[in-house]
Design an enzyme around this catalytic site. Structure first.
Site, mmCIF file in Angstrom:
data_model
loop_
_atom_site.group_PDB
_atom_site.id
_atom_site.type_symbol
_atom_site.label_atom_id
_atom_site.label_comp_id
_atom_site.label_asym_id
_atom_site.label_seq_id
_atom_site.Cartn_x
_atom_site.Cartn_y
_atom_site.Cartn_z
ATOM 1 N N TYR A 36 -8.893 8.101 6.382
ATOM 2 C CA TYR A 36 -9.148 8.647 7.725
ATOM 3 C C TYR A 36 -10.248 9.942 7.483
ATOM 4 C CZ TYR A 36 -4.567 6.787 8.734
ATOM 5 O OH TYR A 36 -3.455 5.842 8.929
ATOM 6 N N HIS A 64 0.831 -1.226 -0.025
ATOM 7 C CA HIS A 64 0.094 0.116 -0.025
ATOM 8 C C HIS A 64 0.998 1.291 0.014
ATOM 9 C CE1 HIS A 64 -4.271 -1.197 1.077
ATOM 10 N NE2 HIS A 64 -3.654 -2.283 0.802
ATOM 11 N N PRO A 80 -2.616 2.949 18.700
ATOM 12 C CA PRO A 80 -2.753 2.637 17.280
ATOM 13 C C PRO A 80 -2.814 3.662 16.225
ATOM 14 C CG PRO A 80 -4.746 1.966 18.445
ATOM 15 C CD PRO A 80 -3.809 2.453 19.488
ATOM 16 N N LYS A 106 2.208 1.797 14.438
ATOM 17 C CA LYS A 106 3.698 1.387 14.902
ATOM 18 C C LYS A 106 3.942 0.256 15.755
ATOM 19 C CE LYS A 106 5.344 5.166 12.973
ATOM 20 N NZ LYS A 106 5.621 4.813 11.504
ATOM 21 N N TYR A 149 5.263 8.027 8.634
ATOM 22 C CA TYR A 149 4.154 7.064 8.504
ATOM 23 C C TYR A 149 4.781 5.756 8.294
ATOM 24 C CZ TYR A 149 -0.446 5.810 7.183
ATOM 25 O OH TYR A 149 -1.857 5.097 7.318
HETATM 26 C C1 LIG Z 1 -6.948 -3.215 17.545
HETATM 27 C C2 LIG Z 1 -5.451 -3.016 17.387
HETATM 28 C C3 LIG Z 1 -4.943 -2.788 16.229
HETATM 29 C C4 LIG Z 1 -3.430 -2.664 15.970
HETATM 30 N N1 LIG Z 1 -3.005 -2.077 14.634
HETATM 31 C C5 LIG Z 1 -1.581 -1.996 14.517
HETATM 32 C C6 LIG Z 1 -1.135 -1.893 13.188
HETATM 33 O O1 LIG Z 1 -1.925 -1.688 12.258
HETATM 34 N N2 LIG Z 1 0.037 -1.539 13.340
HETATM 35 C C7 LIG Z 1 0.971 -2.024 14.219
HETATM 36 O O2 LIG Z 1 2.333 -1.878 13.910
HETATM 37 N N3 LIG Z 1 0.600 -2.330 15.279
HETATM 38 C C8 LIG Z 1 -0.842 -2.284 15.648
HETATM 39 N N4 LIG Z 1 -1.475 -2.647 16.895
HETATM 40 C C9 LIG Z 1 -0.285 -2.969 18.104
HETATM 41 C C10 LIG Z 1 0.103 -4.423 17.936
HETATM 42 O O3 LIG Z 1 -0.703 -5.154 17.713
HETATM 43 C C11 LIG Z 1 1.043 -4.470 19.126
HETATM 44 O O4 LIG Z 1 1.993 -3.542 19.532
HETATM 45 C C12 LIG Z 1 1.624 -5.876 19.132
HETATM 46 O O5 LIG Z 1 0.868 -6.960 19.163
HETATM 47 C C13 LIG Z 1 2.834 -5.936 20.338
HETATM 48 O O6 LIG Z 1 3.455 -7.207 19.947
HETATM 49 P P1 LIG Z 1 4.138 -7.931 21.152
HETATM 50 O O7 LIG Z 1 4.955 -9.058 20.945
HETATM 51 O O8 LIG Z 1 4.802 -7.006 22.177
HETATM 52 O O9 LIG Z 1 2.973 -8.120 22.378
HETATM 53 P P2 LIG Z 1 1.782 -9.014 22.235
HETATM 54 O O10 LIG Z 1 1.342 -9.310 20.595
HETATM 55 O O11 LIG Z 1 0.717 -8.626 23.103
HETATM 56 O O12 LIG Z 1 2.184 -10.645 22.523
HETATM 57 C C14 LIG Z 1 2.486 -10.602 24.168
HETATM 58 C C15 LIG Z 1 2.218 -12.394 24.427
HETATM 59 O O13 LIG Z 1 2.428 -12.535 25.592
HETATM 60 C C16 LIG Z 1 1.620 -13.423 26.228
HETATM 61 N N5 LIG Z 1 1.620 -13.277 27.648
HETATM 62 C C17 LIG Z 1 1.175 -12.142 28.460
HETATM 63 N N6 LIG Z 1 1.280 -12.448 29.729
HETATM 64 C C18 LIG Z 1 1.759 -13.697 29.698
HETATM 65 C C19 LIG Z 1 2.349 -14.405 30.928
HETATM 66 N N7 LIG Z 1 2.369 -14.130 32.323
HETATM 67 N N8 LIG Z 1 2.969 -15.618 30.684
HETATM 68 C C20 LIG Z 1 3.144 -15.949 29.435
HETATM 69 N N9 LIG Z 1 2.884 -15.171 28.377
HETATM 70 C C21 LIG Z 1 2.243 -14.209 28.462
HETATM 71 C C22 LIG Z 1 0.419 -12.939 25.596
HETATM 72 O O14 LIG Z 1 -0.617 -13.737 25.661
HETATM 73 C C23 LIG Z 1 0.920 -12.480 24.099
HETATM 74 O O15 LIG Z 1 0.791 -13.632 23.278
HETATM 75 C C24 LIG Z 1 -2.590 -2.997 17.083
HETATM 76 C C25 LIG Z 1 -3.167 -3.177 18.505
HETATM 77 C C26 LIG Z 1 -4.494 -3.013 18.464
HETATM 78 C C27 LIG Z 1 -5.225 -3.655 20.035
#
Ligand SMILES: Cc1cc2nc3c(=O)[nH]c(=O)nc-3n(C[C@H](O)[C@H](O)[C@H](O)COP(=O)(O)OP(=O)(O)OC[C@H]3O[C@@H](n4cnc5c(N)ncnc54)[C@H](O)[C@@H]3O)c2cc1C
Length: 396
Positions: A206, A76, A298, A302, A393
């Site tokens: 948007y 995109h 969000p 990022k 962006y």
């Molecule tokens: C609605 C929505 C839309 C989004 N859109 C975007 C987007 O378009 N682009 C973008 O870059 N980001 C987006 N984000 C943000 C993005 O999804 C998160 O920043 C990303 O998932 C972070 O990755 P992570 O691995 O740090 O955490 P997470 O994906 O949250 O993974 C953490 C993992 O740890 C596990 N966990 C938690 N506690 C424990 C525990 N005590 N013991 C063992 N395991 C545990 C959880 O189950 C999970 O699987 C969006 C978020 C939301 C909610």
């Protein structure tokens, strides 16, 4: 409590941060176990992000993790802004860094990363919650695990990586005297909607409206994400399917533009647009990455990209320490990541101010709406503003 089992690195959490880290460590021959609270099926279906920045794609490509996104991801390069001023499009792929974004649903990326990690000889303990961290100031830190059958045991490693997201336990193990936490709610809440419907427009759109912001983002040819600004504390169940589509139609001004492609609502949840940053991101032998290190709203898509950036930085530092006996990368891990985390926070805050303004006719609301109009006009008309937007962006 059963006896410890050893790995060089114990990673808490199988999201994008933990899985990218685990894959990069395995590629360098580092032994690594990932502990994940949820089941494999749950994490492979959890729909969240969709937009991958060029930096993220590069990290995945360089490490042999991009086959899925190359086959099914879509490029995109344009987004649109719609409001009372009409609509204008920005081809950010031709501005700033001149690079597109790749749309690839986060759950598909997570599924690819799990398969690759297991193929590389990694171990993931699903359905296992980490309940506590110990000895992060020692050279043998450990985590307490609660397994699926109720067994409790302890895993130790040379290093611990806290990749357990915003509600995880790892960040709470940073001693309060050694770490500072910055938190902010930006005063805006979104209803995040996932619809079983093809995208309604070619571009991310948007929409700015007196009734509040609305957003449209493709996820695949059959699934689209929409956002509606709602009051904080709103119950998502108050939003039935008809109400969602009607409100989207009003704010997206479909009477003036094309109608939306409607379909069943798969998911609706509210997201308070907030920021959290921890400084430093490490203490002793514990290192935080992804949402556990810093949460970002969000508004600028990022979060997953910052998680991949931090995982890549941490993996290089851990490999240097464990394989080359060079701990310098670990010592400067926070210093390497924090400027990029704050830069992204700044841009996401800028986006929040671009897309939202208060409702009502009091002086403050009217003033804020006039500022918002001026911001949008500058973005529409000034090349320097467009370059700033495009660089931030797509950039990390
Ligand atoms: C609605 C929505 C839309 C989004 N859109 C975007 C987007 O378009 N682009 C973008 O870059 N980001 C987006 N984000 C943000 C993005 O999804 C998160 O920043 C990303 O998932 C972070 O990755 P992570 O691995 O740090 O955490 P997470 O994906 O949250 O993974 C953490 C993992 O740890 C596990 N966990 C938690 N506690 C424990 C525990 N005590 N013991 C063992 N395991 C545990 C959880 O189950 C999970 O699987 C969006 C978020 C939301 C909610």
């Amino acid at each position: 409590m059963l006896a410890s089992r050893d790995a060089q690195v114990v990673v808490v959490g199988a999201g994008p941060a933990g899985l990218v880290l685990g894959n990069l460590l395995r590629a360098a021959g580092v032994t690594c176990v990932i502990v994940e609270r949820q089941s494999r099926a749950h994490v492979e279906r959890r729909a969240r992000a969709g937009f991958l920045a060029p930096h993220s794609v590069r990290v995945l490509e360089e490490n042999g993790l991009a086959a899925g996104l190359r086959a099914r991801g879509e490029r995109h390069d344009t987004c649109a802004f719609r409001g009372e001023h009409g609509q204008f499009e920005l081809n950010y792929g031709a501005l700033g860094h001149r690079q597109p974004l790749t749309v690839y649903p986060q759950q598909d990326l997570v599924a690819d990363l799990i398969t690759a990690f297991l193929d590389r000889g990694g171990e993931i303990r699903f359905d296992t919650a980490v309940t506590g961290l110990h000895g992060i100031d020692t050279d043998r830190p450990s985590v307490d695990c609660a397994g699926p059958d109720g067994t409790a045991y302890r895993l130790s490693g040379a290093y611990l990586a806290g990749c357990d997201g915003r509600h995880g336990v790892a960040r709470r193990a940073l001693p309060a005297v050694a770490a500072r936490e910055y938190r902010r709610y930006h005063g805006v809440t979104w209803l995040a909607i996932l619809a079983q419907a093809p995208p309604s427009m070619a571009a991310v759109t948007y929409a700015v409206h007196d009734r509040g912001f609305a957003g449209h983002m493709a996820r695949s040819s059959t699934v689209t994400r929409y956002y509606l600004q709602v009051p904080r504390g709103e119950d998502p169940e108050e939003w039935g399917e008809r109400r969602i589509w009607d409100e989207l139609a009003v704010r997206m001004r479909t009477a003036q533009y094309e109608p939306l492609h409607e379909g069943p609502i798969l998911e609706r949840t509210t997201v308070d647009l907030s920021s959290e940053v921890r400084e430093p991101l490490q203490h002793g032998r514990l290192f935080l990455a992804g949402d556990a290190a810093a949460l970002i709203s969000p508004s600028a898509a990022k979060g997953a990209n910052l998680a991949i950036m931090a995982a890549d930085t941490l993996a290089r530092a851990l490999v240097d320490a464990l394989v080359r006996d060079d701990p310098r990368g670990l010592a400067r891990y926070s210093r390497d990541c924090l400027p990029r985390l704050w830069h992204a926070q700044e841009f996401s805050h800028w986006m929040i101010n671009l897309l939202h303004s208060p409702a009502g006719d009091d002086d403050e609301a009217v003033f804020q709406r006039a500022l918002q109009r001026a911001r949008l006009t500058s973005l529409r008309d000034l090349r320097s503003h467009q370059d700033y937007f495009a660089e931030n962006y797509v950039g990390i």
